[in-house]
Design a protein around this motif. Structure first.
Motif, mmCIF file in Angstrom:
data_model
loop_
_atom_site.group_PDB
_atom_site.id
_atom_site.type_symbol
_atom_site.label_atom_id
_atom_site.label_comp_id
_atom_site.label_asym_id
_atom_site.label_seq_id
_atom_site.Cartn_x
_atom_site.Cartn_y
_atom_site.Cartn_z
ATOM 1 N N GLU A 149 -2.343 -2.678 31.816
ATOM 2 C CA GLU A 149 -3.220 -3.785 32.185
ATOM 3 C C GLU A 149 -3.898 -4.395 30.957
ATOM 4 O OE1 GLU A 149 -3.553 -0.697 33.421
ATOM 5 O OE2 GLU A 149 -3.290 -0.779 35.601
ATOM 6 N N PHE A 150 -4.296 -3.533 30.029
ATOM 7 C CA PHE A 150 -4.945 -3.990 28.800
ATOM 8 C C PHE A 150 -4.021 -4.923 28.028
ATOM 9 C CE2 PHE A 150 -5.491 -3.416 24.221
ATOM 10 C CZ PHE A 150 -6.791 -3.843 24.060
ATOM 11 N N TYR A 151 -2.766 -4.524 27.870
ATOM 12 C CA TYR A 151 -1.827 -5.328 27.099
ATOM 13 C C TYR A 151 -1.444 -6.611 27.835
ATOM 14 C CZ TYR A 151 -1.709 -1.215 24.235
ATOM 15 O OH TYR A 151 -2.083 -0.185 23.435
ATOM 16 N N ALA A 152 -1.386 -6.554 29.162
ATOM 17 C CA ALA A 152 -1.098 -7.767 29.927
ATOM 18 C C ALA A 152 -2.229 -8.779 29.772
ATOM 19 C CB ALA A 152 -0.891 -7.414 31.397
ATOM 20 N N ILE A 153 -3.455 -8.316 29.840
ATOM 21 C CA ILE A 153 -4.601 -9.224 29.729
ATOM 22 C C ILE A 153 -4.745 -9.762 28.315
ATOM 23 C CG2 ILE A 153 -7.124 -9.319 29.806
ATOM 24 C CD1 ILE A 153 -6.924 -7.437 32.242
ATOM 25 N N THR A 154 -4.644 -8.897 27.299
ATOM 26 C CA THR A 154 -4.790 -9.386 25.921
ATOM 27 C C THR A 154 -3.634 -10.294 25.530
ATOM 28 O OG1 THR A 154 -3.774 -7.363 25.039
ATOM 29 C CG2 THR A 154 -6.193 -7.450 25.137
ATOM 30 N N GLY A 155 -2.439 -10.029 26.057
ATOM 31 C CA GLY A 155 -1.305 -10.921 25.779
ATOM 32 C C GLY A 155 -1.504 -12.299 26.367
ATOM 33 N N ALA A 206 -8.027 -13.941 16.145
ATOM 34 C CA ALA A 206 -7.014 -14.155 17.178
ATOM 35 C C ALA A 206 -6.778 -15.644 17.410
ATOM 36 C CB ALA A 206 -7.429 -13.464 18.472
ATOM 37 N N LEU A 207 -7.839 -16.436 17.397
ATOM 38 C CA LEU A 207 -7.706 -17.883 17.568
ATOM 39 C C LEU A 207 -6.885 -18.490 16.431
ATOM 40 C CD1 LEU A 207 -8.518 -20.430 19.175
ATOM 41 C CD2 LEU A 207 -10.532 -20.557 17.722
ATOM 42 N N LEU A 208 -7.168 -18.091 15.217
ATOM 43 C CA LEU A 208 -6.420 -18.589 14.065
ATOM 44 C C LEU A 208 -4.972 -18.122 14.114
ATOM 45 C CD1 LEU A 208 -6.397 -19.963 11.247
ATOM 46 C CD2 LEU A 208 -6.936 -17.717 10.319
ATOM 47 N N ALA A 209 -4.763 -16.837 14.381
ATOM 48 C CA ALA A 209 -3.404 -16.291 14.391
ATOM 49 C C ALA A 209 -2.566 -16.870 15.516
ATOM 50 C CB ALA A 209 -3.460 -14.767 14.506
ATOM 51 N N ALA A 210 -3.170 -17.149 16.661
ATOM 52 C CA ALA A 210 -2.418 -17.695 17.785
ATOM 53 C C ALA A 210 -1.962 -19.122 17.521
ATOM 54 C CB ALA A 210 -3.263 -17.646 19.052
ATOM 55 N N ASN A 211 -2.706 -19.878 16.747
ATOM 56 C CA ASN A 211 -2.347 -21.264 16.460
ATOM 57 C C ASN A 211 -1.532 -21.427 15.186
ATOM 58 O OD1 ASN A 211 -3.588 -23.001 18.589
ATOM 59 N ND2 ASN A 211 -5.342 -21.749 18.003
ATOM 60 N N VAL A 221 4.632 -11.370 16.911
ATOM 61 C CA VAL A 221 4.323 -10.563 15.721
ATOM 62 C C VAL A 221 2.832 -10.646 15.386
ATOM 63 C CG1 VAL A 221 4.698 -10.405 13.222
ATOM 64 C CG2 VAL A 221 6.642 -10.680 14.756
ATOM 65 N N LEU A 222 2.272 -11.840 15.430
ATOM 66 C CA LEU A 222 0.857 -11.999 15.117
ATOM 67 C C LEU A 222 -0.038 -11.363 16.175
ATOM 68 C CD1 LEU A 222 0.909 -15.607 13.673
ATOM 69 C CD2 LEU A 222 0.471 -13.489 12.435
ATOM 70 N N TYR A 223 0.413 -11.302 17.435
ATOM 71 C CA TYR A 223 -0.328 -10.585 18.472
ATOM 72 C C TYR A 223 -0.476 -9.113 18.094
ATOM 73 C CZ TYR A 223 -1.059 -8.021 22.820
ATOM 74 O OH TYR A 223 -1.524 -7.148 23.764
ATOM 75 N N PHE A 224 0.612 -8.513 17.633
ATOM 76 C CA PHE A 224 0.550 -7.108 17.246
ATOM 77 C C PHE A 224 -0.258 -6.895 15.967
ATOM 78 C CE2 PHE A 224 4.285 -6.818 20.077
ATOM 79 C CZ PHE A 224 3.789 -5.841 20.932
ATOM 80 N N VAL A 225 -0.240 -7.847 15.051
ATOM 81 C CA VAL A 225 -1.055 -7.738 13.833
ATOM 82 C C VAL A 225 -2.541 -7.772 14.190
ATOM 83 C CG1 VAL A 225 -1.721 -8.951 11.709
ATOM 84 C CG2 VAL A 225 0.699 -8.653 12.275
ATOM 85 N N VAL A 226 -2.931 -8.718 15.032
ATOM 86 C CA VAL A 226 -4.334 -8.799 15.459
ATOM 87 C C VAL A 226 -4.707 -7.549 16.258
ATOM 88 C CG1 VAL A 226 -5.964 -10.083 16.903
ATOM 89 C CG2 VAL A 226 -4.441 -11.303 15.374
ATOM 90 N N GLY A 227 -3.795 -7.059 17.082
ATOM 91 C CA GLY A 227 -4.049 -5.829 17.827
ATOM 92 C C GLY A 227 -4.245 -4.629 16.917
ATOM 93 N N ALA A 228 -3.470 -4.561 15.846
ATOM 94 C CA ALA A 228 -3.625 -3.466 14.888
ATOM 95 C C ALA A 228 -4.974 -3.536 14.177
ATOM 96 C CB ALA A 228 -2.484 -3.495 13.869
ATOM 97 N N ILE A 229 -5.412 -4.736 13.864
ATOM 98 C CA ILE A 229 -6.734 -4.889 13.238
ATOM 99 C C ILE A 229 -7.831 -4.485 14.218
ATOM 100 C CG2 ILE A 229 -8.358 -6.580 12.296
ATOM 101 C CD1 ILE A 229 -5.879 -8.030 11.133
ATOM 102 N N GLY A 230 -7.691 -4.879 15.478
ATOM 103 C CA GLY A 230 -8.651 -4.464 16.498
ATOM 104 C C GLY A 230 -8.662 -2.958 16.689
#
Length: 100
Positions: free
Chosen positions: A73-79, A14-19, A48-57
């Motif tokens: 709430e889960f999606y608000a916090i992870t976003g 997530a750190l890599l994908a976010a940057n 797009v990368l948020y959803f990719v990392v979410g799919a891997i999770g």
């Protein structure tokens, strides 16, 4: 792979994908090279990368057992966590003054 290793891997991913949108000039890492990429493209890539990392999770969770139900709430916090992880890349791209 143990659960703690999966969580650590997912946080680093997530750190890599976010940057990633702020580090390179290509659209979705594979697209054509651009001289400058507008902020709108970078934010779209971030989503797009948020959803990719979410799919891997989700795949990790499915592999480990039953998938727990998540509400809004889960999606608000992870976003917001994903956007917070993107802060170093944003600072590097837009806020650091470089000497030419």
């Amino acid at each position: 792979m143990s659960t703690s290793v999966q969580i650590g891997f997912l946080v680093l991913l997530a750190l890599l994908a976010a940057n990633l949108p702020f580090i390179n000039q290509r659209i979705l890492v594979l697209g054509p090279q651009r001289s400058t990429k507008p902020l709108v493209w970078r934010l779209a890539e971030l989503v797009v990368l948020y959803f990719v990392v979410g799919a891997i999770g989700l795949a990790f969770e499915n592999h480990g057992g039953q998938i727990a139900p998540q509400g809004w709430e889960f999606y608000a916090i992870t976003g917001t966590m994903f956007v917070t992880l993107a802060f170093p890349g944003f600072v590097y791209r837009y806020l650091m003054h470089r000497q030419h």
